[in-house]
Structure formats: structure tokens, C-alpha cells
Motif scaffolding. Sequence first.
Motif, PDB file in Angstrom:
ATOM      1  N   LEU A   1       0.834  -1.192   0.000  1.00 37.43           N
ATOM      2  CA  LEU A   1       0.000   0.000   0.000  1.00 37.43           C
ATOM      3  C   LEU A   1       0.875   1.251   0.000  1.00 37.43           C
ATOM      4  CD1 LEU A   1      -2.954  -0.514   2.523  1.00 37.43           C
ATOM      5  CD2 LEU A   1      -3.021  -0.588   0.041  1.00 37.43           C
ATOM      6  N   PRO A   2       0.366   2.369  -0.512  1.00 34.47           N
ATOM      7  CA  PRO A   2       1.112   3.632  -0.385  1.00 34.47           C
ATOM      8  C   PRO A   2       1.393   3.931   1.087  1.00 34.47           C
ATOM      9  CG  PRO A   2      -0.734   3.870  -1.919  1.00 34.47           C
ATOM     10  CD  PRO A   2      -0.895   2.535  -1.265  1.00 34.47           C
ATOM     11  N   GLY A   3       2.374   4.781   1.342  1.00 32.80           N
ATOM     12  CA  GLY A   3       2.747   5.124   2.703  1.00 32.80           C
ATOM     13  C   GLY A   3       1.628   5.838   3.456  1.00 32.80           C
ATOM     14  N   VAL A   4       1.718   5.839   4.768  1.00 32.47           N
ATOM     15  CA  VAL A   4       0.643   6.412   5.586  1.00 32.47           C
ATOM     16  C   VAL A   4       0.483   7.909   5.336  1.00 32.47           C
ATOM     17  CG1 VAL A   4       0.756   4.655   7.382  1.00 32.47           C
ATOM     18  CG2 VAL A   4       2.238   6.660   7.534  1.00 32.47           C
ATOM     19  N   ARG A   5       1.574   8.616   5.058  1.00 33.16           N
ATOM     20  CA  ARG A   5       1.460  10.063   4.798  1.00 33.16           C
ATOM     21  C   ARG A   5       0.703  10.312   3.504  1.00 33.16           C
ATOM     22  NH1 ARG A   5       4.574  12.889   8.327  1.00 33.16           N
ATOM     23  NH2 ARG A   5       6.209  11.707   9.411  1.00 33.16           N
ATOM     24  N   GLN A   6       1.014   9.507   2.481  1.00 33.61           N
ATOM     25  CA  GLN A   6       0.309   9.660   1.204  1.00 33.61           C
ATOM     26  C   GLN A   6      -1.169   9.358   1.358  1.00 33.61           C
ATOM     27  OE1 GLN A   6       2.120   7.646  -2.137  1.00 33.61           O
ATOM     28  NE2 GLN A   6       0.205   7.598  -3.285  1.00 33.61           N
ATOM     29  N   LEU A   7      -1.503   8.281   2.077  1.00 35.36           N
ATOM     30  CA  LEU A   7      -2.908   7.937   2.288  1.00 35.36           C
ATOM     31  C   LEU A   7      -3.612   8.976   3.153  1.00 35.36           C
ATOM     32  CD1 LEU A   7      -2.697   4.061   2.790  1.00 35.36           C
ATOM     33  CD2 LEU A   7      -3.614   5.284   0.823  1.00 35.36           C
ATOM     34  N   SER A   8      -2.863   9.550   4.102  1.00 39.03           N
ATOM     35  CA  SER A   8      -3.441  10.598   4.946  1.00 39.03           C
ATOM     36  C   SER A   8      -3.888  11.781   4.091  1.00 39.03           C
ATOM     37  CB  SER A   8      -2.414  11.047   5.987  1.00 39.03           C
ATOM     38  OG  SER A   8      -2.880  12.166   6.702  1.00 39.03           O
ATOM     39  N   ARG A   9      -3.025  12.161   3.139  1.00 37.11           N
ATOM     40  CA  ARG A   9      -3.395  13.255   2.241  1.00 37.11           C
ATOM     41  C   ARG A   9      -4.530  12.846   1.297  1.00 37.11           C
ATOM     42  NH1 ARG A   9       2.324  13.722   2.157  1.00 37.11           N
ATOM     43  NH2 ARG A   9       2.407  12.571   0.198  1.00 37.11           N
ATOM     44  N   GLN A  10      -4.467  11.593   0.813  1.00 29.44           N
ATOM     45  CA  GLN A  10      -5.474  11.108  -0.141  1.00 29.44           C
ATOM     46  C   GLN A  10      -6.874  11.106   0.461  1.00 29.44           C
ATOM     47  OE1 GLN A  10      -4.426   7.378  -2.031  1.00 29.44           O
ATOM     48  NE2 GLN A  10      -6.567   6.794  -2.280  1.00 29.44           N
ATOM     49  N   PHE A  11      -6.997  10.686   1.730  1.00 28.14           N
ATOM     50  CA  PHE A  11      -8.308  10.574   2.370  1.00 28.14           C
ATOM     51  C   PHE A  11      -8.660  11.808   3.216  1.00 28.14           C
ATOM     52  CE2 PHE A  11      -7.422   6.118   1.436  1.00 28.14           C
ATOM     53  CZ  PHE A  11      -8.650   5.680   0.963  1.00 28.14           C
ATOM     54  N   GLY A  12      -7.693  12.709   3.377  1.00 26.14           N
ATOM     55  CA  GLY A  12      -7.957  13.911   4.162  1.00 26.14           C
ATOM     56  C   GLY A  12      -8.177  13.619   5.627  1.00 26.14           C
ATOM     57  N   VAL A  13      -7.440  12.659   6.175  1.00 28.58           N
ATOM     58  CA  VAL A  13      -7.563  12.298   7.587  1.00 28.58           C
ATOM     59  C   VAL A  13      -6.171  12.281   8.199  1.00 28.58           C
ATOM     60  CG1 VAL A  13      -9.660  10.937   7.217  1.00 28.58           C
ATOM     61  CG2 VAL A  13      -7.423   9.819   7.100  1.00 28.58           C
ATOM     62  N   SER A  14      -6.123  12.126   9.519  1.00 24.97           N
ATOM     63  CA  SER A  14      -4.837  12.115  10.216  1.00 24.97           C
ATOM     64  C   SER A  14      -4.102  10.791   9.992  1.00 24.97           C
ATOM     65  CB  SER A  14      -5.050  12.327  11.716  1.00 24.97           C
ATOM     66  OG  SER A  14      -5.725  11.203  12.269  1.00 24.97           O
ATOM     67  N   ILE A  15      -2.796  10.831  10.250  1.00 20.54           N
ATOM     68  CA  ILE A  15      -1.985   9.617  10.135  1.00 20.54           C
ATOM     69  C   ILE A  15      -2.468   8.557  11.122  1.00 20.54           C
ATOM     70  CG2 ILE A  15       0.321   8.674  10.555  1.00 20.54           C
ATOM     71  CD1 ILE A  15       1.484  11.206   9.344  1.00 20.54           C
ATOM     72  N   SER A  16      -2.875   8.978  12.337  1.00 20.12           N
ATOM     73  CA  SER A  16      -3.347   7.998  13.330  1.00 20.12           C
ATOM     74  C   SER A  16      -4.616   7.304  12.843  1.00 20.12           C
ATOM     75  CB  SER A  16      -3.605   8.684  14.673  1.00 20.12           C
ATOM     76  OG  SER A  16      -4.643   9.648  14.564  1.00 20.12           O
ATOM     77  N   THR A  17      -5.470   8.017  12.102  1.00 22.85           N
ATOM     78  CA  THR A  17      -6.670   7.390  11.549  1.00 22.85           C
ATOM     79  C   THR A  17      -6.299   6.343  10.497  1.00 22.85           C
ATOM     80  OG1 THR A  17      -7.980   9.386  11.951  1.00 22.85           O
ATOM     81  CG2 THR A  17      -8.840   7.827  10.332  1.00 22.85           C
ATOM     82  N   ILE A  18      -5.310   6.668   9.657  1.00 21.67           N
ATOM     83  CA  ILE A  18      -4.841   5.711   8.652  1.00 21.67           C
ATOM     84  C   ILE A  18      -4.274   4.462   9.333  1.00 21.67           C
ATOM     85  CG2 ILE A  18      -3.131   5.300   6.839  1.00 21.67           C
ATOM     86  CD1 ILE A  18      -5.458   6.978   5.906  1.00 21.67           C
ATOM     87  N   LEU A  19      -3.504   4.668  10.384  1.00 17.74           N
ATOM     88  CA  LEU A  19      -2.924   3.515  11.092  1.00 17.74           C
ATOM     89  C   LEU A  19      -4.015   2.642  11.703  1.00 17.74           C
ATOM     90  CD1 LEU A  19       0.157   5.213  12.804  1.00 17.74           C
ATOM     91  CD2 LEU A  19       0.176   3.568  10.911  1.00 17.74           C
ATOM     92  N   GLN A  20      -5.059   3.269  12.257  1.00 16.43           N
ATOM     93  CA  GLN A  20      -6.182   2.492  12.801  1.00 16.43           C
ATOM     94  C   GLN A  20      -6.919   1.748  11.690  1.00 16.43           C
ATOM     95  OE1 GLN A  20      -7.861   5.966  15.013  1.00 16.43           O
ATOM     96  NE2 GLN A  20      -8.099   4.509  16.701  1.00 16.43           N
ATOM     97  N   ALA A  21      -7.047   2.382  10.519  1.00 10.45           N
ATOM     98  CA  ALA A  21      -7.681   1.708   9.380  1.00 10.45           C
ATOM     99  C   ALA A  21      -6.851   0.508   8.940  1.00 10.45           C
ATOM    100  CB  ALA A  21      -7.854   2.695   8.223  1.00 10.45           C
TER     101      ALA A  21
END
Length: 471
Positions: free
Chosen positions: A27-47
Motif C-alpha cells: 500500500l502507499p505510505g501512511v502520509r500519502q494515504l493521509s493526504r489522499q483521504f484527508g484524515v490524520s496519520i493515526s486514523t490511517i494507522l487504525q484503518a
Amino acid sequence: MGILYNQVADQLQGLIHEGVYRDGERLPGVRQLSRQFGVSISTILQAHQTLEARGFLQARERSGYFVRLPTVDAPEPVMRRHRSRPVPVSAREMALDLCADEQKRMVPLATAIPHPDYLPLRQIQHSTLWAARRGLETLDYAFPGKESFRRQIAQRMATLGVPVTPDDVLATNGAQEAIILALRAVTQPGDIVAVESPSFPGILQALEVVGLKVIEIPTHPSEGLSLEGLQLALEQWPLKACVVVTNHSNPMGAQMSDERKKQLVSMLAAAAVPLIEDDIYGDLHHTGDRPKPAKAFDRADNVIYCSSFSKTISPGLRLGWMVPGRHMASARQHKYFVNLATSSIPQMAVAHFLEQGGYDRYLRSARQHYREATERMRTAVARAFPEGTAVSRPQGGFVLWVQLPDGVSGTEVYHRARAEDINVAPGLMFSTADKYDNCLRLNSANPWSERIEHAVARLGVLAHDVQSAAR
């Protein structure tokens, strides 16, 4: 926040189902996904953690998160109990066709050869260049093997519970030659030899070369050779040898337990029937400790140990070895008469690779690759093939034994797949009789790709078509 990370997890899962992120991809890195979904890095990690719990992701230390589709299970093949009689061995033409097909641009699901991406190419190239610079050392016949190579093998054998000296080791051109030398050392043309059923075609070909008859012993997909079946054969026929792949057998992937290995060794020693052990997949266990060879339980010098680096370092090196024990003189003589010696440079290169510790470092990653590859292939087969298909669950190696529903010809699937440039091994190759027509063997040692995924799905369609035509 809980609702938000579940929403992100659901969206990512949808992208996985749609094929945007494919099985085995990072998967793309957490920072990239954070920007893609407009959510925090901690939310991406929980996902990510949520998808990992659902079975859609796998975390790899220092590498990130990788797509891993949930396993769709299939039952194991059943052990076929059958009465066999000794018969002459005749290698099937399709075995030669499969080897030739590997040189073409077909999807390589047939022969048990690892993809170059899974081999230590850079390291062995470095060691080969080192060996080539050794000058006069590379120019001799090196019979019965370079001392440096035999010393490294002796050291590795000691870690397996088999204390030997370099003088106890004979270098060979792959495990195939080791098995042929072992057979020639303990049999005469026309003798009867017991093998697993289904059996690796190379073993059947070795028996044919030596002019032997074979009796096939039923084999359980997890437990290995039926000791009860072997005992019956010992009582009924004058066996002169028994050839067994004790660890992660080919094609079923069976691993005999230590207790069953002890029983096998004891049973054959009591009957004065030599055991020829092929341990070529022993180093490729998926988890836990390296399984011991049967030779580790040999107290009567009745086990001839054979192995090679064809499945680990490189099939093209054609470098194997054997520990013939009391049959060393005969094995050396046959080796000398057939081809005099094994090439010096591959022996020196592999000895250098082993001595530098590169082999063990490589094995740690290779085992993980093969475990993931076989699980992924097994899941893909379970999804695509007809209901009632059974698939082996190997604990090592990289081949799968697929048992199609009754009435579905694996041979017909093979012919149809070959016409579409998909190479598979039909079950008929693994027996001297017309057994296992409803079976296939698949090679999992390929990086997962759209081409491989499509080929497995297409095999499933062909199997469904053959099933429909048989009704």
C-alpha cells in the motif's frame, strides 16, 4: 473517530476488491494515504489495523503494509490406498515437453523451478567471480569434490544431527545424479524399488535409467509415506531399496514427523533394505526449526543421503551432494565412470557463499517468500477451481498438489492450458500407472503478478469447462 477509521478501512477494502491494490502489493505510505483521504496519520494507522484484523493486510517490519486477500480454504487431497505390483518404469514424454516448454514464454506453473527473483543471484554472482579468480584451483577434476565444498557440507550436516567428515561427502551434478548413483550402488537391473505415490518424476526417471522396477506406496499429503503400505510391500516383494523425500515432498509437500522417520529408518534397517533419502527441500521449511533428515536417526549406516542447491541457490549450477556411508566406494566408482567429476567453479563459489554466511541470510527471506507464495496460490486455486477441488497444505517448499473433483481430467486441463501458453504439470506424470488423472501440480515459486493471477483464474475456467463436458 472510530466511525471515521472504519470508513477509511471500508474504502480501502473496496479498492482492494476492485483490483486497484492487488494481492501482494504494498500500500502507499501512511502520509500519502493521509493526504489522499484527508484524515490524520493515526486514523490511517487504525484503518490499517482494522484491515489487518479482517485479513486484508499484512504488516511487514520496516517495509509497510501489503495486500493479503483473506484465505479461501480448500480440503486436503485424500490418500489413495491401492494395491500395487512391481512394474518397469517408463518416463512419460510430457515430462520432457514440460522442460522444453520452460524455455518458451509460457506462464511457468509446471516445473518446480524458483523464479530468479527468489534466488540469491547477486550473491552467487559475486562468489562465482571470486572462484573464477582462483587460477589453477579451478582447473583440476576435483574428484570426489573440492575439499572446501565438502567441508562446508560436512559442517551443515552436523547441524542436522548427521556428524560426517568431508571424506564422507561426494559432490554430484545435482540431486538427480546423487539418486542415480545411490540406486546403482545398491541395486541391479530388474530389482524392485519402493517409492512414494504420487512420486517426483525425476525419481521415476532415475529408476528407468538404472533399469529397475517400481512399487508405489500410498502417501498421505501431510504425514508422508504410508508405513503400513511399506510394511506390506516388504512382506510381499524382495525390495532392494526405498526412495523417499522425507521433508516437503514433491508433489504433495508432505513432511514426515521425527517419530515416523525413526520408524521408517528402523523398519528398513530390520529388512536390510537401504533408504535413499532425497532432502532437497529440507532447507525451505516455512516456519519453525529446520526439520531433521531421516539420516539423523540412522544407527545402522543404512541411509544414503542426497540433496542439492537446485531449489535454493540456483538450478543452473547443477550442484548436489550425497553421503553414501558404507556404499561410498561403489558410488565413487560409478561417479568416476559416468562423468569423472563435478565442475570445480560452482563448488568453490557455493563453498565461498556458505562460508561467508550468505546462504543462511538468504534462506530467512526465501522461506517467507515461499510461505506467502504458496498460501496465495492455494487461495487463488480455492477461489477459481470447481467445488470439490482439494489442495495440499505444504509446510515447506513451493509446490501444490491439486486434486480435481472425480471425473475432471487434469490431463485434459493440461492440454487446454498448454494451448493457451499456460504450463502446468498433469498428475499422470507422477505415477508409473494411469493414476492421478484428476490431479495437477502447480509451481508457486513466482512473484505474484497480474499474469500469474490471470493464469490461475483461467485454469479454473478450463477445469469448469472440462467438468461440464464430462457430465
